[in-house]
Design an enzyme around this catalytic site. Structure first.
Site, PDB file in Angstrom:
ATOM      1  N   ARG A 123      53.336  31.308-109.114  1.00  0.00           N
ATOM      2  CA  ARG A 123      52.435  31.955-110.065  1.00  0.00           C
ATOM      3  C   ARG A 123      51.032  32.139-109.517  1.00  0.00           C
ATOM      4  NH1 ARG A 123      52.844  27.460-114.372  1.00  0.00           N
ATOM      5  NH2 ARG A 123      52.812  26.346-112.392  1.00  0.00           N
ATOM      6  N   GLN A 143      22.762  23.480-118.197  1.00  0.00           N
ATOM      7  CA  GLN A 143      22.994  24.888-118.503  1.00  0.00           C
ATOM      8  C   GLN A 143      23.794  25.523-117.376  1.00  0.00           C
ATOM      9  OE1 GLN A 143      18.767  25.936-118.788  1.00  0.00           O
ATOM     10  NE2 GLN A 143      19.033  27.343-117.084  1.00  0.00           N
ATOM     11  N   ASN A 160      24.455  29.381-115.398  1.00  0.00           N
ATOM     12  CA  ASN A 160      23.851  30.690-115.189  1.00  0.00           C
ATOM     13  C   ASN A 160      24.765  31.561-114.348  1.00  0.00           C
ATOM     14  OD1 ASN A 160      21.493  29.597-116.383  1.00  0.00           O
ATOM     15  ND2 ASN A 160      20.760  28.909-114.394  1.00  0.00           N
ATOM     16  N   ARG A 167      17.747  36.735-102.952  1.00  0.00           N
ATOM     17  CA  ARG A 167      17.058  36.030-104.032  1.00  0.00           C
ATOM     18  C   ARG A 167      16.665  34.656-103.504  1.00  0.00           C
ATOM     19  NH1 ARG A 167      18.258  38.216-109.511  1.00  0.00           N
ATOM     20  NH2 ARG A 167      19.773  39.886-109.270  1.00  0.00           N
ATOM     21  N   HIS A 204      13.950  29.449-104.261  1.00  0.00           N
ATOM     22  CA  HIS A 204      13.491  28.894-105.536  1.00  0.00           C
ATOM     23  C   HIS A 204      13.759  27.397-105.664  1.00  0.00           C
ATOM     24  CE1 HIS A 204      14.850  33.140-106.845  1.00  0.00           C
ATOM     25  NE2 HIS A 204      13.573  33.194-106.531  1.00  0.00           N
ATOM     26  N   LYS A 223      21.795  21.569-108.512  1.00  0.00           N
ATOM     27  CA  LYS A 223      22.674  22.647-108.985  1.00  0.00           C
ATOM     28  C   LYS A 223      23.940  22.701-108.149  1.00  0.00           C
ATOM     29  CE  LYS A 223      19.163  25.525-107.840  1.00  0.00           C
ATOM     30  NZ  LYS A 223      18.377  26.737-107.619  1.00  0.00           N
ATOM     31  N   HIS A 232      16.361  26.895-102.791  1.00  0.00           N
ATOM     32  CA  HIS A 232      17.660  27.567-102.714  1.00  0.00           C
ATOM     33  C   HIS A 232      17.466  29.079-102.806  1.00  0.00           C
ATOM     34  CE1 HIS A 232      21.257  29.315-104.846  1.00  0.00           C
ATOM     35  NE2 HIS A 232      21.776  28.843-103.736  1.00  0.00           N
ATOM     36  N   TYR A 281      26.322  29.290-111.537  1.00  0.00           N
ATOM     37  CA  TYR A 281      25.533  28.080-111.315  1.00  0.00           C
ATOM     38  C   TYR A 281      25.791  27.078-112.430  1.00  0.00           C
ATOM     39  CZ  TYR A 281      22.100  30.835-108.538  1.00  0.00           C
ATOM     40  OH  TYR A 281      21.453  31.619-107.617  1.00  0.00           O
ATOM     41  N   LYS A 334       8.207  39.308-106.854  1.00  0.00           N
ATOM     42  CA  LYS A 334       7.895  37.885-107.026  1.00  0.00           C
ATOM     43  C   LYS A 334       8.394  37.082-105.823  1.00  0.00           C
ATOM     44  CE  LYS A 334       8.802  33.918-109.988  1.00  0.00           C
ATOM     45  NZ  LYS A 334       9.535  33.406-111.137  1.00  0.00           N
ATOM     46  N   ASP A 335       9.649  37.306-105.419  1.00  0.00           N
ATOM     47  CA  ASP A 335      10.202  36.562-104.288  1.00  0.00           C
ATOM     48  C   ASP A 335       9.499  36.919-102.973  1.00  0.00           C
ATOM     49  OD1 ASP A 335      11.901  35.281-105.999  1.00  0.00           O
ATOM     50  OD2 ASP A 335      13.726  36.248-105.282  1.00  0.00           O
TER      51      ASP A 335
END
Length: 183
Positions: free
Chosen positions: A23, A46, A48, A59, A62, A72, A119, A132, A167-168
């Site tokens: 399967r 949380q 994401n 990206r 951060h 994370k 990261h 995430y 921003k990055d």
């Protein structure tokens, strides 16, 4: 699951142990007992999703500052990424060193990133998606970043001319007088 610690202490590559049959397959992707046995965070605050339309999207880099430093667990659920972490823990033997891991929908590999790491990632395929599991809530007042192309780290990104947010692109250089800008 198979856990392989990277050269950056506390960061782990996690591979599935598949049980295959006609399967398809079944595998655990998270187990509180196995994470706890390695001293990893287990209380998910949380989850994401990051969806990226174009190959070459970058990206990062951060992280969150104390008291909301975050760990994370990152997995690529569609497409492929070049996932990069930087050890920003001043007391660490690998301070300012980086590592990269290719995460793809096909290899189903995950990367556990501890607190104190920056990261970021670059997509290797169009329509790449990441999932995430965050072990701290997002706190805008603690959000920070370092330049993706900072010579203090010398990250070897696979694709030139990345697609990025302003921003990055706009993070300040990490080192000022030999110390991190937030030190």
């Amino acid at each position: 699951m198979t856990f392989t610690e990277t050269a950056l202490k506390g960061a782990w590559i996690i591979d599935l142990q598949r049980i295959d049959d006609e399967r398809g397959f079944f595998a655990r992707s998270f187990c509180q007992d196995e994470f706890t046995a390695r001293g990893l965070k287990t209380a998910v605050a949380q989850c994401n999703v990051s969806f990226n339309l174009k190959r070459g999207t970058l990206r990062g880099m951060h992280f969150q500052l104390s008291p909301k430093a975050e760990a994370k667990l990152v997995r690529c659920t569609r497409g492929a990424i070049y996932d990069v972490i930087i050890d920003l823990r001043p007391e660490s033997a690998t301070y300012c060193q980086w590592r990269a891991v290719e995460l793809t929908a096909d290899n189903r590999r995950a990367l556990y990133i501890p607190e104190g790491f920056a990261h970021g990632f670059q997509t290797l395929a169009d329509d790449s998606e990441l999932f995430y599991q965050m072990f701290e809530f997002f706190a805008p007042e603690c959000a920070a970043g370092v330049r993706w192309d900072d010579p203090a780290f010398g990250i070897d990104w696979p694709l030139p001319d990345p697609i990025m947010s302003e921003k990055d692109r706009g993070y300040a250089p990490f080192l000022k007088n030999g110390r991190g800008v937030w030190s």
